[in-house]
Every structure is written in C-alpha cells, then in structure tokens.
Design a protein around this motif. Structure first.
Motif, PDB file in Angstrom:
ATOM      1  N   ASN A  38       0.826  -1.297  -0.001  1.00 33.63           N
ATOM      2  CA  ASN A  38       0.082   0.009  -0.054  1.00 33.63           C
ATOM      3  C   ASN A  38       0.772   1.272  -0.100  1.00 33.63           C
ATOM      4  O   ASN A  38       0.319   2.197   0.249  1.00 33.63           O
ATOM      5  N   HIS A  39       2.125   1.047  -0.347  1.00 34.81           N
ATOM      6  CA  HIS A  39       3.005   2.262  -0.479  1.00 34.81           C
ATOM      7  C   HIS A  39       3.587   2.762   0.893  1.00 34.81           C
ATOM      8  O   HIS A  39       3.773   4.065   0.993  1.00 34.81           O
ATOM      9  N   SER A  40       3.400   2.079   1.889  1.00 38.79           N
ATOM     10  CA  SER A  40       3.716   2.432   3.316  1.00 38.79           C
ATOM     11  C   SER A  40       4.958   1.655   3.488  1.00 38.79           C
ATOM     12  O   SER A  40       5.361   0.624   2.875  1.00 38.79           O
ATOM     13  N   PHE A  41       5.681   2.226   4.508  1.00 43.64           N
ATOM     14  CA  PHE A  41       6.933   1.287   5.035  1.00 43.64           C
ATOM     15  C   PHE A  41       7.089   1.644   6.481  1.00 43.64           C
ATOM     16  O   PHE A  41       6.848   2.669   7.049  1.00 43.64           O
ATOM     17  N   LEU A  42       8.024   0.900   6.942  1.00 46.57           N
ATOM     18  CA  LEU A  42       8.448   0.804   8.195  1.00 46.57           C
ATOM     19  C   LEU A  42       9.996   1.118   8.420  1.00 46.57           C
ATOM     20  O   LEU A  42      10.944   0.558   7.577  1.00 46.57           O
ATOM     21  N   ARG A  43      10.427   1.878   9.446  1.00 49.18           N
ATOM     22  CA  ARG A  43      11.842   1.817   9.762  1.00 49.18           C
ATOM     23  C   ARG A  43      12.017   0.857  10.841  1.00 49.18           C
ATOM     24  O   ARG A  43      11.584   1.472  11.923  1.00 49.18           O
ATOM     25  N   VAL A  44      12.739  -0.069  10.909  1.00 50.87           N
ATOM     26  CA  VAL A  44      12.910  -0.902  11.948  1.00 50.87           C
ATOM     27  C   VAL A  44      14.415  -0.749  12.242  1.00 50.87           C
ATOM     28  O   VAL A  44      15.208  -0.975  11.655  1.00 50.87           O
ATOM     29  N   LYS A  45      14.581  -0.648  13.579  1.00 50.65           N
ATOM     30  CA  LYS A  45      15.882  -0.419  14.337  1.00 50.65           C
ATOM     31  C   LYS A  45      16.573  -1.829  14.388  1.00 50.65           C
ATOM     32  O   LYS A  45      16.005  -2.555  15.064  1.00 50.65           O
ATOM     33  N   VAL A  46      17.506  -2.256  13.835  1.00 50.41           N
ATOM     34  CA  VAL A  46      18.328  -3.506  14.015  1.00 50.41           C
ATOM     35  C   VAL A  46      19.562  -3.392  14.715  1.00 50.41           C
ATOM     36  O   VAL A  46      20.367  -4.337  14.791  1.00 50.41           O
ATOM     37  N   GLY A  47      19.946  -2.254  14.836  1.00 53.01           N
ATOM     38  CA  GLY A  47      21.333  -2.262  15.537  1.00 53.01           C
ATOM     39  C   GLY A  47      21.749  -0.879  15.872  1.00 53.01           C
ATOM     40  O   GLY A  47      20.918  -0.002  15.711  1.00 53.01           O
ATOM     41  N   LYS A  48      22.951  -0.658  16.359  1.00 59.82           N
ATOM     42  CA  LYS A  48      23.467   0.734  16.478  1.00 59.82           C
ATOM     43  C   LYS A  48      24.790   0.893  16.758  1.00 59.82           C
ATOM     44  O   LYS A  48      25.629  -0.208  16.832  1.00 59.82           O
ATOM     45  N   THR A  49      25.316   2.043  16.515  1.00 59.17           N
ATOM     46  CA  THR A  49      26.843   2.338  16.952  1.00 59.17           C
ATOM     47  C   THR A  49      27.058   2.919  18.144  1.00 59.17           C
ATOM     48  O   THR A  49      26.310   3.926  18.299  1.00 59.17           O
ATOM     49  N   ASP A  50      27.824   2.402  18.899  1.00 59.76           N
ATOM     50  CA  ASP A  50      28.254   3.032  20.264  1.00 59.76           C
ATOM     51  C   ASP A  50      29.391   4.131  20.186  1.00 59.76           C
ATOM     52  O   ASP A  50      30.254   3.915  19.045  1.00 59.76           O
ATOM     53  N   SER A  51      28.896   5.393  20.813  1.00 54.75           N
ATOM     54  CA  SER A  51      29.938   6.490  20.352  1.00 54.75           C
ATOM     55  C   SER A  51      31.243   6.533  21.122  1.00 54.75           C
ATOM     56  O   SER A  51      32.069   7.543  20.714  1.00 54.75           O
ATOM     57  N   ILE A  52      31.376   5.649  21.995  1.00 56.63           N
ATOM     58  CA  ILE A  52      32.530   5.770  22.979  1.00 56.63           C
ATOM     59  C   ILE A  52      33.387   4.492  22.965  1.00 56.63           C
ATOM     60  O   ILE A  52      34.453   4.179  23.526  1.00 56.63           O
ATOM     61  N   THR A  53      32.828   3.318  22.299  1.00 58.94           N
ATOM     62  CA  THR A  53      33.596   2.097  21.997  1.00 58.94           C
ATOM     63  C   THR A  53      34.646   2.122  21.196  1.00 58.94           C
ATOM     64  O   THR A  53      34.362   2.965  20.265  1.00 58.94           O
ATOM     65  N   VAL A  54      35.607   1.207  21.386  1.00 56.52           N
ATOM     66  CA  VAL A  54      36.511   1.218  20.502  1.00 56.52           C
ATOM     67  C   VAL A  54      35.997   0.666  18.974  1.00 56.52           C
ATOM     68  O   VAL A  54      35.083  -0.099  18.881  1.00 56.52           O
ATOM     69  N   ARG A  55      37.019   0.875  17.745  1.00 54.10           N
ATOM     70  CA  ARG A  55      35.935   0.713  16.580  1.00 54.10           C
ATOM     71  C   ARG A  55      35.459  -0.737  16.155  1.00 54.10           C
ATOM     72  O   ARG A  55      34.438  -0.958  15.784  1.00 54.10           O
TER      73      ARG A  55
END
Length: 853
Positions: free
Chosen positions: A474-491
């Motif tokens: 129906n031309h709709s969509f969802l944005r599903v959070k599947v992860g994240k990047t930590d701003s203080i952790t080593v690469r």
C-alpha cells in the motif's frame, strides 16, 4: 522562515515553546514525503512562504522544502521572471536571502538595517543539507548569531563559523566506521558507491573509501551524481542520472553504498523506471542499499504512485532517536481547519491529498475540492509518515537546547539586566550573541528521558541507529531499528546488530545476501590475483604440494611441519609414518624369499661341485676359483639381508662395504677364470711360454689384487665418511624415511665404479675368447653372464636415482640378486647339467676327444 515565540524561560516545563517545536518537527515530515511549489504575485517579486507567531524571541528556521527543476539565472530576461521560475530552495542564493531576512525588519529585507526592537532572532536551526548549513553560517556568523544544524553536517574552515555552529548530527567518522563494520560483519567486500558531487562527496571518496580499501573492501564502481540544481539544462542532468542508473543496474555487486543528501532518494526511486525504459534486467531488487544518515525518504509529486519496493530490505544509518510522547497524537489532531493561518499547510494539503482549495481567483479544476477535514493518518507512508524520524528528533532537541540555553543565560549573566513585565520579558542589553557559550555547554534530559549534550567541537554526543526499511504493497513502509553504533566504544567493538530481525530484499528469500567479486577461497586453496582487476577479484587455486591453508581467503599457503604432511583436502596436516623396508612389507618379504631361494640353489650347486670335485669337469679351469666364485655368490645372496629391516648403525656400516667386497671377489674370480681359459689355449701350442703362467699363482694374484683395491676403497670410506642411519623427512610427502645415509656419495660410486671396471675387463676378455675349442670354451658362458651383469648394473644407476625410500633399497637388492643369479645361471647351469644329467661326458677321454675334433 521565522517564528516569533513568547517564552517564559524561567518556567521549567518550557510549555511556551510547544508550538514552534511541533511546527518545526512537522516540516521534515512534509519535506521527506511531498515536495510542493510556490506561486507568483502581481508585483513580479517572488513571495517566499513566511510563518510567524507572536513572541519577543525568535528561533529562526532555514529549511529547504521545495525541489523543482529550473535553469540558472542568465540575465537574458527580467531577473524577477527568472527568479520566479527558479524554485530550487536548495540553492545557495535562497539560503543567503533567508539568512538576511532573519536579520532584517519584518518584510523589509535591507542588509545591515533593522528598525524595530521586536524581531530578535536568538538562534537559527538549519538543514537538512550540508550546503544549507554552510551558506547559512557564512551570513549569520558575521552577526555572531548561534546556529544549530540538523541533517548533514558541513565542514567549516572558518574558526568563527565553527564556534557559533552546533551540530545535531553526530561525528561522521563514527558513521563511516559503522558502515565499514557492517560491511565486514556481513563479509560484503564487493560493493558499488554512489555519491553526490560537491565538497562533501569528494571528501568522502578521497578520505573514507581508501580506509575501506585498507580493510579489504573493493569497488565495482564509484559513480558520481550531479548537483541538485542544474548547470546547463534539465536534459543534461537527467542524462547524467540515467547514465549513473545504467552503471548501477549492470553492476554485479549486490551491495551499493549511497552517500547522498536528503533528495538522493529521488534518484533511487528512478532506477526501476530506467530499468524499464532501457530494457535492462531488474537487478535493483537484488541490491542491498546502504544509505548514509544524511538521506531521508523524499519524492517528487509525480513519484507518488511509484512502487517503493526498491528500498525494501535497505539498511540506513540515522542519528539516534526515540519516539516523543504526544507527537503522533499531535499529528492526528492536525486538520486544515486547525491551521488556517499557515499558508504552507494549505499548499501541502493540496499536494498531499490531491485536491485544491477554492478561492475567489480559482478557476474550475478537475481535481476534487479539499474539504479541510482530511486526516494525515489516512495518507500512505510514502506521502506522509506519522512517526518521528531522526531529522525531526534532531530539531526537537535543537529547540529545547536553545530554550535551555536561554534559561541558563537568563539565570546567570543577564539576570540583573532583565525587566519582567507580567509573563513577558525583554532584554535591555542586547547581548544575545553570548548565547552560543551557554548553548555549547548545554546538557539536559529531554522528555524522552535522553541526555542531550555537545562535545568540544559542538557536535551532539550520540551514536547512530541502524535502520532496516520494510515496504508494503500500500506504498507504506516501516523503519525498524536493527542495531546501533556506540559513540565511545573502540572501533572493532562499536557495532551491535541483530541479524535475525533484518528483512532482506525478497529475491534473497530471507537468506543473508553475499556480495563478493569472487566466491570465498575455501581452506585448501589460496587466492591468485587477476591482472587488471581489483584486489578482491581473484582466482582460487589449490595449495601446492606439501602446503595447506586452514582458513578461507588466504593469499599464501603454509608449509606443514617436517614430520607432518597435508591431508587430501590440504586444509590440515597429518603426522608422517616412519617408512623402511621391513620384513612385514610385501616387497621386503618377496625379496627376502628370493634371496633365500637363490642362496639355497647356490648351496646345492656348491654341494654338487664338492661331491664331484674329482671329476674332470670340476677340475677344469681351476677348481679353487670355482669354489671361491660359488662362495662369493652365496654370500652376495645372503648380504641382501643387511638391507631388510630397520636401519641401525652396524647394518649401515656393513651394507655397502660388504656388497662391494663380495662382488669384487666374484667378478675377480670370473676375470681370473677368463684369463686362465685364454692362457690355457695359448699354452697348448708347441714352444709356448704361457705354461709358466698357469696354476694357482696367477689366479691368486688377480683375486687378491682386485679384492685389495676394493678393500682399500671401502676402508677409506669407513674411515672418512662412514654410512649412518638417518630420518629423511623431505623426500617423501607422507613418509619419514628411515634409511642408511651413504655418508659419501662419491665413495659409493667409487665402489660401484671399480666393480664396473672389473666387469668391463672380464667381459672384454671373455668376448675375445668366445671362439676357443669347446673343451675349454667356458668363455662363452662367461661372456653371456657378463652381458647380463653389466646390463643390470647399467640400469641400476637411473633406477636408483629416480626412487626414494624403501624403493631405493629394493632397487639395489634387486640388482644384487639378479646380477648374482645371472652369474650363477650362465656359468654353472651348463656344468650342472653335464654332471647330473650327462655323467658320461664328464671324463677326460670325452674332453680330449671333443678337443681333438
């Protein structure tokens, strides 16, 4: 745009900023889904949409909302007409104009002139593209006006601009490292790249992509899209877009990294259309789009009914956000009737719902009339989203950051310079430029219970969310959070991702996609680079003999330890087994049996000759040489047992010297017998002096001299470089050969060479004596025996050199047995036949008779 905001800063709830906050939050939603146009007015001047609310303090907003195709000003027509057609609000000149308007008296745009005391702009929120923020900063920094950018963050070289500019966009390096970790996590090493031309895109290609290459990522293509606005014409820009589409559609990479801006989604949605027009297989549905956080869902009005499956399964990065309580309810309450004073909403309403609002000047149109009661939640997601996206969340935090900074500044530095008038307040001393100091040091918890603060560079301290896009029919969509990047952790530990929750493009049947130029080189193989191809395009070739690879995608195979060998698949090492010619080995048993059999035959022959030692046939041609030859042949058969079994120090010392000495005696006996045959024939002639050479003396001289020379060679060998047992780990791939090292190869070949010399002399003499009378003609049998003997030992050398381990020992044993058997059979079988089968011929009369004949 401007908003006049009446703020009671001293109240902790900050209720008075609610309207400005939600209106600013609403604008990215409109921008991300519907792009509309403005109108012309009679005085030939463009009227930009302006939105005001009453208040003493103004939070300005410079937000690009429109995207239409237009040509640049060329001054061939009246400037006003050209500007009217140029509605690309992403252009620099429009940002400059909006920035100056914020500093001027309302509706009077006069640079450096302001005649009223009310329009006090305290801060400006700008975005979503980096060029908007950068152009805004160029003007506003002269007036030391604090600015907050959302969306794509610009790179500012001017120190004053950097100080006055806060970024609601986290550190870009964190995003790029996160993208790299996602590629490595899924082993996507073969990707395509799309970027927008300009400083940001070129900086990305020059600084970020080399970092990707160093980590093993290589690129099928790196394609640049043209600027958002036109340099020449819409035809040229569309041609470049179609060219880029063709590159993407024909790519073999399943993963495409899109480094774009907010409008780049328009390009992605064009790909399926180009696929149909250009008759290219629809490979876009097999692409995993990785989109940077600068991008958002945007579209043109004519794309409203286009399929959005192209972004199904896409992965994007977005500044961390949370759902704000009350936002969705606020949107559900919005109707056209509730926004009568907002001109922008009227334009949006017509575009979003496909209707028109009648006015006294409106002509009859085919579209239905807007009743004003339409609800936003009825629109498909591709037209309007009811959830808060990351850009809206950034604006939400930016507005509250300004409010908190004003509160902090009011409570400290300006407290004594403020005159309260009921619920309104104003500043006597216009020192609002100092607000940026409070803004940069601001730290607070928002209503979503998240801490908002900035680092030393003015960037918000936050990470990125990893978003998976899921579309519907129906031309709709969802944005599903599947992860994240930590701003203080080593690469290498900054990424957390939930693979099981990711929805992949339908073509992959929910199987994790691969994106490799070449399939993995499995263990047992190694990579071999293809000339002229990127480093991740390679051939997989099997490891060479003796080497293995335990891991995938290695460029080099590794050698097994000396006492191990590669298994069949060349992915591991197996211990080598110790090999020698043993009595349990079929070959060893066979040769030992043959040696016993020949030894027995020799012993029987020797017994026969002992029994019939007084017969003329046995006495003929030196009986003692015959017995010595038989004994040496018997010993030669028995000496092969020194070669069978586990090599030890004593057996290694005796093997070659015993073989050399025994064979020297045997060949010397044959040589002596041949010479005596010749001399015997010559002595029968009248007046011959050869009789004195006949007898035991000559035979003993030949026998002893030959044996002595061979004995000296063997003694020298044992004294200088004696043989010894050793473990040979190199010659055989799967075996450790336990063998006798010859000590000195030279000495070994000296022994064999001397035997060859004796054999050659014996053969020559026997060959010359082959036509002597029958009674003395033992030379014929000696000649034949020496032909066999020499042939065997001439064949011995190449065979001995071409074999390894126990087979080398077997070759030498076989040569000893066959050459000895040749001497035994050729010399003694005729005599045994006469002695045993024709005894009537074994008498002196018969021998003399045959001689006289």
């Amino acid at each position: 745009m401007k908003y006049r905001v009446h703020c009671h800063i001293d109240q902790s709830s900050y209720q008075t900023v609610t309207f400005i906050l939600f209106l600013l939050l609403l604008l990215p939603q409109l921008l991300c889904n519907v792009l509309v146009a403005t109108c012309k007015i009679n005085d030939r001047r463009p009227r930009n949409p302006k939105y005001f609310q009453p208040g003493d303090l103004i939070i300005g907003g410079i937000i690009s909302m429109f995207y239409t195709f237009a040509h640049p000003v060329n001054f061939n027509e009246h400037p006003a007409d050209e500007i009217l057609d140029d509605l690309v609000h992403f252009l620099v000149r429009w940002t400059y104009l909006a920035s100056i308007e914020l500093l001027s008296t309302q509706r009077r745009v006069i640079p450096n002139y302001k005649c009223d005391m009310q329009d006090n702009t305290v801060a400006v929120i700008g975005g979503p593209n980096s060029n908007v923020c950068l152009s805004m900063a160029t003007i506003l920094s002269f007036y030391k006006l604090p600015q907050i950018g959302y969306g794509s963050s610009p790179v500012m070289k001017d120190e004053i601009q950097r100080v006055l500019f806060q970024q609601m966009f986290p550190n870009k390096d964190l995003q790029y490292n996160g993208i790299l970790q996602v590629l490595l996590f899924f082993n996507w090493t073969w990707i395509g790249v799309i970027f927008i031309s300009g400083d940001s895109g070129e900086r990305f290609v020059q600084t970020v992509l080399p970092m990707f290459s160093q980590e093993g990522i290589c690129f099928d293509f790196i394609e640049m899209l043209p600027f958002l606005y036109l340099i020449t014409s819409i035809t040229d820009m569309m041609a470049k877009w179609i060219e880029a589409c063709n590159v993407v559609l024909n790519s073999t990479a399943n993963v495409v990294l899109v480094h774009g801006e907010i409008h780049t989604m328009i390009f992605l949605r064009m790909l399926p259309q180009v696929s149909e027009v250009e008759d290219i297989p629809m490979r876009t549905k097999s692409k995993i789009w990785i989109m940077t956080a600068q991008m958002e869902f945007t579209s043109m009005p004519f794309q409203r009914k286009w399929d959005i499956d192209i972004i199904h399964g896409a992965i994007s990065f977005a500044p961390h956000s949370k759902e704000v309580l009350g936002f969705q309810k606020f949107l559900q309450m919005r109707t056209l009737a509730s926004e009568k004073e907002d001109g922008f909403i009227r334009d949006f309403w017509q575009q979003a719902f496909g209707c028109f609002l009648p006015t006294s000047m409106t002509e009859n149109k085919a579209e239905p009339v807007c009743f004003g009661k339409e609800r936003l939640e009825d629109l498909p997601g591709s037209v309007f989203e009811m959830t808060m996206n990351s850009h809206s969340y950034s604006i939400y935090n930016a507005v509250y950051a300004v409010a908190h900074a004003l509160q902090s500044m009011h409570s400290s530095q300006w407290k004594h310079n403020t005159i309260m008038e009921g619920k309104r307040w104003k500043f006597v001393s216009q020192q609002l430029w100092q607000l940026h100091r409070y803004l940069r040091n601001m730290s607070f918890n928002n209503s979503a219970n998240e801490k908002i603060s900035f680092d030393k560079n003015g960037r918000i301290e936050a990470g990125f969310d990893i978003i998976n896009w899921v579309t519907f029919s129906n031309h709709s969509f969802l944005r599903v959070k599947v992860g994240k990047t930590d701003s203080i952790t080593v690469r290498d530990k900054m990424l957390s991702i939930f693979v099981d929750t990711i929805v992949w493009p339908k073509i992959f049947n929910q199987t994790q996609p691969l994106s490799l130029c070449t399939q993995d080189c499995h263990s047992g193989f190694r990579r071999a680079e293809k000339e002229g191809k990127p480093f991740c395009c390679y051939d997989c070739i099997s490891c060479p003999e003796g080497k293995i690879s335990r891991q995938k995608d290695l460029y080099h195979c590794h050698q097994c330890p000396e006492d191990h060998y590669p298994n069949k698949d060349k992915d591991g090492c197996l211990p080598k087994y110790i090999s020698f010619l043993s009595y349990e080995d079929p070959l060893g048993i066979t040769l030992a049996t043959i040696a016993i059999f020949l030894s027995s035959i020799t012993a029987l022959v020797f017994g026969v000759f002992i029994k019939y030692k007084d017969t003329p046939l046995v006495k003929a041609n030196n009986q003692h040489l015959t017995f010595t030859l038989l004994i040496s042949l018997l010993l030669s058969f028995l000496c092969v047992f020194l070669f069978v079994g586990q090599p030890r120090k004593m057996t290694c010392l005796l093997q070659q010297p015993a073989f050399g000495l025994i064979f020297s005696v045997a060949v010397s006996c044959v040589l002596a017998k041949t010479i005596i045959v010749v001399l015997s024939f010559m002595a029968t002639k009248p007046g011959s002096r050869m009789r004195k050479w006949l007898g035991k003396g000559l035979a003993n001289v030949i026998l002893l001299s030959s044996s002595l020379i061979q004995g000296i060679i063997c003694t020298t060998w044992l004294a200088t470089f004696p043989p010894f047992p050793e473990l040979d780990m190199q010659s055989m791939s799967e075996e450790i050969i336990l063998q006798c090292n010859e000590g000195s190869t030279t000495m070994f070949y000296c022994v064999v060479g001397f035997l060859g010399f004796l054999s050659l002399v014996s053969f020559t003499v026997a060959f010359l004596a082959r036509k002597l009378p029958d009674s003395f003609n033992e030379a014929k049998f000696i000649t034949f025996s020496m032909v066999i003997f020499c042939s065997i030992w001439l064949s011995f050398f190449p065979a001995y050199q071409s074999t390894k381990g126990k087979y080398m020992v077997a070759v030498e044993m076989f040569s000893i047995l066959t050459s000895s058997a040749g001497l035994l059979g050729c010399i003694f079988s005729p005599k045994c036949y006469i002695i045993l089968m024709r005894p009537e011929l074994n008498n002196k009369h018969q021998l003399m008779k045959r001689n006289n004949q």
